[in-house]
Design a protein around this motif. Structure first.
Motif, PDB file in Angstrom:
ATOM      1  N   GLY A  29       0.813  -1.210   0.000  1.00 13.99           N
ATOM      2  CA  GLY A  29       0.000   0.000   0.000  1.00 13.99           C
ATOM      3  C   GLY A  29       0.842   1.253   0.000  1.00 13.99           C
ATOM      4  O   GLY A  29       2.067   1.210  -0.200  1.00 13.99           O
ATOM      5  N   THR A  30       0.193   2.379   0.240  1.00  9.93           N
ATOM      6  CA  THR A  30       0.880   3.662   0.358  1.00  9.93           C
ATOM      7  C   THR A  30       1.123   3.949   1.831  1.00  9.93           C
ATOM      8  O   THR A  30       0.168   4.132   2.592  1.00  9.93           O
ATOM      9  N   PRO A  31       2.374   3.990   2.262  1.00 12.59           N
ATOM     10  CA  PRO A  31       2.645   4.215   3.690  1.00 12.59           C
ATOM     11  C   PRO A  31       2.200   5.606   4.118  1.00 12.59           C
ATOM     12  O   PRO A  31       2.212   6.561   3.336  1.00 12.59           O
ATOM     13  N   GLU A  32       1.831   5.716   5.387  1.00 18.23           N
ATOM     14  CA  GLU A  32       1.278   6.955   5.912  1.00 18.23           C
ATOM     15  C   GLU A  32       2.353   7.911   6.414  1.00 18.23           C
ATOM     16  O   GLU A  32       3.352   7.498   6.995  1.00 18.23           O
ATOM     17  N   LYS A  33       2.105   9.191   6.188  1.00 16.07           N
ATOM     18  CA  LYS A  33       2.794  10.224   6.948  1.00 16.07           C
ATOM     19  C   LYS A  33       1.969  10.478   8.200  1.00 16.07           C
ATOM     20  O   LYS A  33       0.753  10.665   8.128  1.00 16.07           O
ATOM     21  N   ILE A  34       2.603  10.456   9.347  1.00 12.37           N
ATOM     22  CA  ILE A  34       1.912  10.725  10.606  1.00 12.37           C
ATOM     23  C   ILE A  34       2.155  12.189  10.961  1.00 12.37           C
ATOM     24  O   ILE A  34       3.285  12.609  11.179  1.00 12.37           O
ATOM     25  N   ASN A  35       1.092  12.971  10.959  1.00 14.63           N
ATOM     26  CA  ASN A  35       1.207  14.389  11.267  1.00 14.63           C
ATOM     27  C   ASN A  35       1.133  14.611  12.762  1.00 14.63           C
ATOM     28  O   ASN A  35       0.203  14.164  13.433  1.00 14.63           O
ATOM     29  N   ASP A  36       2.128  15.313  13.287  1.00 15.45           N
ATOM     30  CA  ASP A  36       2.200  15.594  14.710  1.00 15.45           C
ATOM     31  C   ASP A  36       1.467  16.890  15.035  1.00 15.45           C
ATOM     32  O   ASP A  36       1.083  17.651  14.150  1.00 15.45           O
ATOM     33  N   ALA A  37       1.305  17.131  16.321  1.00 14.80           N
ATOM     34  CA  ALA A  37       0.501  18.269  16.769  1.00 14.80           C
ATOM     35  C   ALA A  37       1.075  19.610  16.330  1.00 14.80           C
ATOM     36  O   ALA A  37       0.345  20.583  16.168  1.00 14.80           O
ATOM     37  N   ASP A  38       2.392  19.681  16.129  1.00 10.67           N
ATOM     38  CA  ASP A  38       3.001  20.950  15.731  1.00 10.67           C
ATOM     39  C   ASP A  38       3.090  21.112  14.223  1.00 10.67           C
ATOM     40  O   ASP A  38       3.692  22.059  13.719  1.00 10.67           O
ATOM     41  N   GLY A  39       2.505  20.180  13.471  1.00  7.48           N
ATOM     42  CA  GLY A  39       2.484  20.278  12.027  1.00  7.48           C
ATOM     43  C   GLY A  39       3.616  19.554  11.329  1.00  7.48           C
ATOM     44  O   GLY A  39       3.586  19.399  10.105  1.00  7.48           O
ATOM     45  N   SER A  40       4.619  19.098  12.052  1.00  7.26           N
ATOM     46  CA  SER A  40       5.704  18.335  11.441  1.00  7.26           C
ATOM     47  C   SER A  40       5.275  16.881  11.280  1.00  7.26           C
ATOM     48  O   SER A  40       4.234  16.462  11.788  1.00  7.26           O
ATOM     49  N   GLY A  41       6.090  16.130  10.565  1.00  5.95           N
ATOM     50  CA  GLY A  41       5.665  14.769  10.266  1.00  5.95           C
ATOM     51  C   GLY A  41       6.723  13.732  10.543  1.00  5.95           C
ATOM     52  O   GLY A  41       7.925  14.003  10.582  1.00  5.95           O
ATOM     53  N   GLU A  42       6.259  12.516  10.755  1.00  5.42           N
ATOM     54  CA  GLU A  42       7.117  11.344  10.872  1.00  5.42           C
ATOM     55  C   GLU A  42       6.446  10.224  10.111  1.00  5.42           C
ATOM     56  O   GLU A  42       5.468  10.427   9.403  1.00  5.42           O
ATOM     57  N   GLY A  43       6.976   9.012  10.252  1.00  5.71           N
ATOM     58  CA  GLY A  43       6.445   7.908   9.472  1.00  5.71           C
ATOM     59  C   GLY A  43       7.108   7.885   8.112  1.00  5.71           C
ATOM     60  O   GLY A  43       8.327   7.986   8.003  1.00  5.71           O
ATOM     61  N   TRP A  44       6.313   7.774   7.054  1.00  8.00           N
ATOM     62  CA  TRP A  44       6.844   7.700   5.692  1.00  8.00           C
ATOM     63  C   TRP A  44       6.653   9.067   5.040  1.00  8.00           C
ATOM     64  O   TRP A  44       5.539   9.484   4.752  1.00  8.00           O
ATOM     65  N   LEU A  45       7.762   9.770   4.809  1.00  7.23           N
ATOM     66  CA  LEU A  45       7.722  11.132   4.292  1.00  7.23           C
ATOM     67  C   LEU A  45       8.116  11.119   2.814  1.00  7.23           C
ATOM     68  O   LEU A  45       9.249  10.792   2.465  1.00  7.23           O
ATOM     69  N   LYS A  46       7.197  11.480   1.953  1.00  3.18           N
ATOM     70  CA  LYS A  46       7.467  11.527   0.514  1.00  3.18           C
ATOM     71  C   LYS A  46       8.384  12.702   0.215  1.00  3.18           C
ATOM     72  O   LYS A  46       8.201  13.801   0.719  1.00  3.18           O
ATOM     73  N   THR A  47       9.401  12.473  -0.625  1.00  4.73           N
ATOM     74  CA  THR A  47      10.311  13.526  -1.044  1.00  4.73           C
ATOM     75  C   THR A  47      10.219  13.693  -2.559  1.00  4.73           C
ATOM     76  O   THR A  47       9.518  12.937  -3.240  1.00  4.73           O
ATOM     77  N   ALA A  48      10.943  14.659  -3.089  1.00  6.56           N
ATOM     78  CA  ALA A  48      10.841  14.957  -4.522  1.00  6.56           C
ATOM     79  C   ALA A  48      11.257  13.771  -5.381  1.00  6.56           C
ATOM     80  O   ALA A  48      10.676  13.538  -6.451  1.00  6.56           O
ATOM     81  N   ASP A  49      12.251  13.000  -4.926  1.00  4.28           N
ATOM     82  CA  ASP A  49      12.730  11.888  -5.742  1.00  4.28           C
ATOM     83  C   ASP A  49      12.618  10.533  -5.061  1.00  4.28           C
ATOM     84  O   ASP A  49      13.099   9.530  -5.578  1.00  4.28           O
ATOM     85  N   GLY A  50      11.998  10.486  -3.869  1.00  5.28           N
ATOM     86  CA  GLY A  50      11.899   9.204  -3.172  1.00  5.28           C
ATOM     87  C   GLY A  50      11.106   9.306  -1.901  1.00  5.28           C
ATOM     88  O   GLY A  50       9.957   9.741  -1.898  1.00  5.28           O
ATOM     89  N   ALA A  51      11.741   8.932  -0.790  1.00  3.95           N
ATOM     90  CA  ALA A  51      11.038   8.943   0.493  1.00  3.95           C
ATOM     91  C   ALA A  51      12.051   8.896   1.623  1.00  3.95           C
ATOM     92  O   ALA A  51      13.205   8.497   1.442  1.00  3.95           O
ATOM     93  N   LEU A  52      11.583   9.296   2.788  1.00  6.91           N
ATOM     94  CA  LEU A  52      12.372   9.258   4.015  1.00  6.91           C
ATOM     95  C   LEU A  52      11.475   8.701   5.110  1.00  6.91           C
ATOM     96  O   LEU A  52      10.382   9.217   5.338  1.00  6.91           O
ATOM     97  N   ALA A  53      11.911   7.635   5.758  1.00 12.71           N
ATOM     98  CA  ALA A  53      11.127   7.000   6.817  1.00 12.71           C
ATOM     99  C   ALA A  53      11.801   7.247   8.160  1.00 12.71           C
ATOM    100  O   ALA A  53      12.956   6.852   8.359  1.00 12.71           O
TER     101      ALA A  53
END
Length: 472
Positions: free
Chosen positions: A143-167
């Motif tokens: 599936g498509t992994p989730e970005k988990i949005n934190d209370a301050d607006g930043s994210g963790e989990g699976w972060l999509k980037t311009a050419d790939g991803a950062l987990a």
């Protein structure tokens, strides 16, 4: 982690329940036939801040993750093989997993029934598992992994980037890309196999043991031989400029930087061998078999994180203090991991104090200066570092700066010789394990040979700012 104002909250579990029944067959090693005798493992470890994180009834020994990622479709096809030891007789057990679709699960080669309720994945093997038995779980998912949005607006989990991803995964983002026991108290070794389109590279923790390209896809295999808490696991997929070298003491160093920031980060990346050797002089033997760093463009991630052996930095925050901080976490937080998230100050205070020590040794700025600056900042007195009021406060200033003040007052109380003995001895005392605040205070008193209750009462647990920075 260096970002002080982070509030990293796991989103509420979905209400819908998905039940998948898979036809069982004969159980393998560790299974017990002849009727039900076990009970389900707990769905959560009752952490003070994240009670549903982690699971009871078993101890993970090893994760073997095979991750095939297509950035164009933002799709992950994956298999997780988990080797664990039962700590009770088990009729069922849970894994933490957010999003993604589970296609199949087996326990010791036999198909298992799978129940899905939000982030809780319950597996019921055909036969109960005996306490003390080692068992093997294989989960196939996609599936498509989730970005988990934190209370301050930043994210963790699976972060999509311009050419790939950062987990990334602190405190719970790792459950967005693999099923597991996602609490820092259950550490394990890892093998992570990454397959990405040709032209891209995949990076993870530990050492790369192989890399090959075939059929338009590049596969790399990463091995972490030392135990790792799941929140410290990372994946980076994209185009990178890489450098491989070694420290003066022979530790392999592998760095990767996005081409857009490679030139601007090269000089500081080149200082990792020097800085790591300085930290070994202060903190004792380096706990892992390799080191390095990943530098991303600003916007891919908005905080630095101490992911094991290979911390991640946004280019805008890639400076000497931050690098010193995240490398220090390899001892304080990564090798000695918190027993619960309440013990987070043990990670951040030592890493912050490492910054003060660096300034003392290289910038002619005594650690006392950092202490006085922190003492004057009222934000550091919002709550005691050992007792944040809520999960939102785990990455707030008192955990970092007031925590470092605790260490400085300890240094002033016991003297430099004893303090440096504590500094280097603490990671050895809990080498690749977990420890609590109570473990640390007892250890410091044992090494110092004196009762330090007054110091802890004022600086570690006290609700009020002392009248003087010289308070006990």
């Amino acid at each position: 982690m260096r970002q002080h104002s982070r509030a990293r909250i796991v989103p509420a579990a979905a209400a819908a329940v998905l039940l998948v029944s898979l036809v069982g067959c004969t159980g393998g090693d560790g299974a017990h036939g002849g009727g039900v005798h076990g009970t389900p493992g707990a769905a959560g470890l009752r952490d003070p801040y994240f009670p549903r994180l982690g699971n009871g009834g078993y101890d993970v020994r090893h994760y073997a993750l095979s991750l095939d990622y297509d950035p164009a479709r933002d799709r992950l096809d994956a298999t997780a093989e988990i080797t664990a030891r039962a700590t009770q007789d088990l009729s069922a057990f849970n894994l933490d997993l957010a999003g993604l679709t589970v296609r199949r699960a087996t326990v010791d080669g036999a198909a298992a029934a799978v129940n899905r309720a939000g982030n809780e994945l319950t597996l019921r093997p055909r036969d109960d598992i005996d306490e003390g038995s080692t068992f093997r779980v294989v989960v196939t998912y996609d599936g498509t992994p989730e970005k988990i949005n934190d209370a301050d607006g930043s994210g963790e989990g699976w972060l999509k980037t311009a050419d790939g991803a950062l987990a990334l995964g602190e405190p719970a983002g790792s459950l967005a890309w693999f099923p597991g026991n996602h609490h820092p108290s259950d550490k394990a070794t890892y093998d992570i196999t990454l397959t990405v389109p040709e032209g891209l590279r995949g990076f993870s923790n530990g050492e790369r043991t192989s890399e090959r390209t075939a059929g338009g896809r590049t596969t790399s295999v990463w091995h972490s031989a030392q135990p790792m808490a799941s929140y410290l696991a990372m994946v980076a997929v994209g185009r990178y400029t890489t450098t491989a070298t070694t420290t003066p003491s022979g530790i392999p160093v592998l760095t990767a930087a996005d081409p857009s920031v490679a030139a601007g980060s090269a000089a500081l990346l080149g200082r990792i061998p020097e800085l790591l050797d300085w930290e070994q002089e202060n903190f004792g033997p380096y706990p892992f078999s390799s080191t390095g760093a990943i530098v991303e463009p600003d916007g891919d991630v908005d905080y630095a994180l101490e992911t094991q052996t290979r911390p991640v930095f946004p280019h805008g925050a890639f400076d000497v203090p931050t690098l010193v901080h995240e490398l220090a976490h390899q001892w304080y937080g990564n090798s000695v991991s918190p027993a619960t998230w309440r013990d987070m100050w043990l990670n951040e205070s030592f890493a912050t104090y490492a910054e003060w020590l660096y300034a003392e040794d290289f910038e002619d700025t005594p650690a006392q200066r950092g202490f006085e600056k922190a003492f004057a900042d009222e934000a550091n007195w919002a709550f005691p570092p050992a007792d944040p009021p809520t999960a939102r406060d785990l990455f707030a200033p008192p955990v970092y700066q007031r925590g470092a003040m605790v260490l400085h007052r300890l240094r002033q109380t016991v003297g430099d010789d004893t303090f440096y003995e504590i500094l280097a001895g603490w990671p050895v005392e809990h080498w690749h394990g977990n420890a609590s605040t109570e473990d640390f205070t007892a250890y410091a008193e044992d090494v110092a040979g004196e009762d330090l209750s007054e110091l802890w009462d004022v600086w570690l647990y006290g609700d009020d700012k002392p009248d003087s920075p010289d308070a006990p």
